[in-house]
Design a protein around this motif. Structure first.
Motif, PDB file in Angstrom:
ATOM      1  N   ASP A 410     -28.613 -40.348  52.476  1.00 31.68           N
ATOM      2  CA  ASP A 410     -30.004 -40.808  51.670  1.00 31.68           C
ATOM      3  C   ASP A 410     -29.761 -41.489  50.346  1.00 31.68           C
ATOM      4  N   LEU A 411     -28.573 -41.777  49.837  1.00 28.93           N
ATOM      5  CA  LEU A 411     -28.615 -42.642  48.822  1.00 28.93           C
ATOM      6  C   LEU A 411     -28.816 -43.921  48.987  1.00 28.93           C
ATOM      7  N   ASN A 412     -29.150 -45.132  47.864  1.00 25.58           N
ATOM      8  CA  ASN A 412     -29.232 -46.142  47.887  1.00 25.58           C
ATOM      9  C   ASN A 412     -28.104 -46.847  47.981  1.00 25.58           C
ATOM     10  N   VAL A 413     -27.901 -47.756  48.813  1.00 25.92           N
ATOM     11  CA  VAL A 413     -26.819 -48.472  49.052  1.00 25.92           C
ATOM     12  C   VAL A 413     -25.975 -49.259  47.678  1.00 25.92           C
ATOM     13  N   ALA A 414     -26.999 -49.875  47.026  1.00 24.74           N
ATOM     14  CA  ALA A 414     -26.448 -50.682  45.791  1.00 24.74           C
ATOM     15  C   ALA A 414     -26.293 -49.808  44.739  1.00 24.74           C
ATOM     16  N   PHE A 415     -26.788 -48.600  44.676  1.00 25.79           N
ATOM     17  CA  PHE A 415     -26.622 -47.431  43.826  1.00 25.79           C
ATOM     18  C   PHE A 415     -25.096 -47.012  43.882  1.00 25.79           C
ATOM     19  N   LEU A 416     -24.754 -46.774  45.157  1.00 23.04           N
ATOM     20  CA  LEU A 416     -23.347 -46.340  45.785  1.00 23.04           C
ATOM     21  C   LEU A 416     -22.289 -47.341  45.311  1.00 23.04           C
TER      22      LEU A 416
END
Length: 530
Positions: A410-416
């Motif tokens: 559920d986390l943003n891909v760019a953030f990861l």
């Protein structure tokens, strides 16, 4: 999504998978099994081919899905990723590309170990490279899950999970059978598809607003619900001091992290000369720069046409903004054009994920075999033995990435990816720059630089709001958050450089002047390079 969307997209997915598996099978029949063939494709790629492959390796799900989603949700603040990802290539071009090609053979550890005590340095650099690669892989897995969840109407958790498992299985097949040669051609095909799809979508967005960029931005601001604040700094990273420092931390990680990414550094070994490596970077900067300019249009286009609420409703982190935009641009959910365009964009995004995970898996399995395995045997492993270990390592890395991808869905891909960049900039970049440019650098300094950046970066992430203490955390029901920033780069990057300096100045081991002189000549002239 309707059955037509699902059927057409799945057919296109299957076509890309069939083509890439065909490439992998063909390559596997035409290789001789050497370590050089498996790790770097025989160093036979031209600068243009390698430039396209670097672009394919770098333009990941974070770029196509995550960055456009962040721009659609947060406007101006989402642009930080675009600027950071692009500016980072200037660091690569001017500081590391040519020197790394001259000093190494297959991995980052080769560069550092050239003038150090090999065993501790290889173990440290190999551990760091695998850690960064797994974090990067998790982002791609999350992107794949989000894409299929949208395709199936967001209701099938089992389908999302099986997609993550399927991507992991495919990446193991690509790497195990085809090595670097197959991975490179998969990345070239993917880069062409991604750039072509982005150009079509960008043109359609601009046509919708009659070529008036000001009208596009005004519409995005109005639809966002934030008005002019959508086009100004501060919507995501404004407010209190924590958000502002998070902004600085993320910027540092993005700009400095690329030069420490193992799967990017390994691409410089696939060309025959250092000059070709430098020209590869020039090609990639042109391709990547054009792509990121288009993501700005796509992000604001998604905000103006689809609307942030619809984007957030399909995926809370915004990872599905581009497929939803394609659906609308094609004529809507029930139109033939919408069905085709949505399916094409979904297939391109899926191709993006497969190509990137193959490159990352190859780089990390090379680190396991060439650095960790060879070092722990206390003697050089035979090339064929190393390749066998690399193939086995690809399976293990795939399993770990799948498990973490299911956890972080559920986390943003760019953030990861921002987290992976922070770890790369904290652990890999200090030891790389010190090795290339500091005459007095020692083995202790190298080991301390790696662990002095890697351990704090991981600990700070574990103690940050990413893992616990907020509704959006991985574990929202518990709270062991003691570090307020979501990205650790602001603290961990200086710690990596400080640890490397401290380890060197406290080391009883005198620096080997002869080895440094040899490395310096080799890095600058290419004399003796493989």
């Amino acid at each position: 999504m309707t059955g037509n969307h699902q059927t057409l997209a799945l057919l296109l997915f299957s076509a890309f998978v069939a083509v890439t598996l065909g490439i992998t099978t063909w390559v596997s029949r035409n290789r001789h099994g050497s370590a050089e063939e498996f790790y770097v494709g025989g160093r036979l790629f031209s600068p243009m081919e390698n430039g396209f492959a670097i672009s394919g390796d770098y333009m990941s799900a974070a770029s196509f899905l995550g960055v456009t989603g962040l721009i659609a949700l947060y406007g101006y603040d989402g642009l930080l990723y675009v600027v950071g990802f692009l500016v980072a290539w200037l660091v690569v071009l001017f500081l590391v590309a040519e020197l790394v090609r001259n000093c190494g053979r297959f991995t980052l550890a080769d560069v550092v170990a050239a003038r150090m005590n090999e065993r501790p340095v290889r173990i440290a650099a190999g551990t760091s490279s695998v850690t960064v690669s797994v974090l990067y892989l998790v982002a791609q897995m999350v992107g794949a899950g989000s894409l299929v969840a949208l395709l199936l109407g967001g209701s099938s958790e089992a389908a999302r999970n099986w997609t993550v498992i399927g991507v992991g299985a495919l990446m193991v097949i690509y790497v195990s059978l085809g090595g670097m040669r197959a991975t490179t051609w998969i990345q070239i095909v993917k880069a062409v598809l991604l750039l072509s799809g982005s150009i079509v979508l960008t043109v359609l967005v601009l046509v919708r607003f009659h070529g008036d960029v000001n009208e596009l931005l005004r519409s995005a601001a109005e639809r966002s619900g934030h008005g002019d604040a959508f086009l100004a700094p501060g919507l995501k990273y404004g407010g209190d001091w924590t958000a502002r420092f998070d902004f600085i931390s993320l910027g540092l990680a993005l700009v400095l992290g690329t030069a420490g990414l193992p799967h990017i550094l390994s691409r410089f070994y696939t060309v025959p000369t250092a000059r070709a490596a430098r020209r590869s970077v020039v090609w990639s900067i042109g391709l990547i720069g054009g792509f990121y300019l288009m993501t700005i249009v796509l992000g604001f286009g998604a905000a103006a046409i689809v609307g942030p609420e619809t984007v957030r409703g399909a995926n809370a982190a915004g990872n599905t903004a581009v497929p939803l935009l394609a659906l609308d641009l094609g004529g809507g959910a029930n139109s033939a054009g919408g069905t085709v365009l949505f399916a094409v964009v979904a297939a391109i995004a899926f191709a993006t994920i497969l190509a990137v995970v193959a490159g990352i898996t190859l780089a990390s399995s090379a680190s396991v075999a060439h650095d960790l395995y060879a070092s722990m045997r206390r003697r050089h492993a035979k090339p064929r033995s190393e390749v066998a270990v690399a193939r086995t390592a690809a399976v293990g890395i795939g399993v770990v990435a799948i498990a973490l991808g299911l956890l972080a869905r559920d986390l943003n891909v760019a953030f990861l990816v921002g987290l992976a960049f922070a770890v790369a900039a904290s652990a890999n970049l200090p030891v790389l720059l010190y090795s290339l440019f500091w005459r007095s650098f020692t083995t202790r300094g190298a080991v301390w630089a790696v662990y002095g950046g890697l351990v704090p970066a991981l600990l700070l992430v574990l103690l940050s709001p990413v893992v616990s203490g907020s509704p959006d955390s991985l574990f929202p029901s518990v709270d062991f958050q003691y570090f307020p920033l979501q990205n650790p780069g602001l603290v961990s990057i200086p710690l990596g450089f400080l640890a490397g300096w401290l380890g060197t100045v406290t080391s009883a081991e005198p620096p080997d002047e002869a080895k440094h002189a040899e490395t310096e000549v080799r890095s600058l002239t290419g004399a003796g390079a493989v």
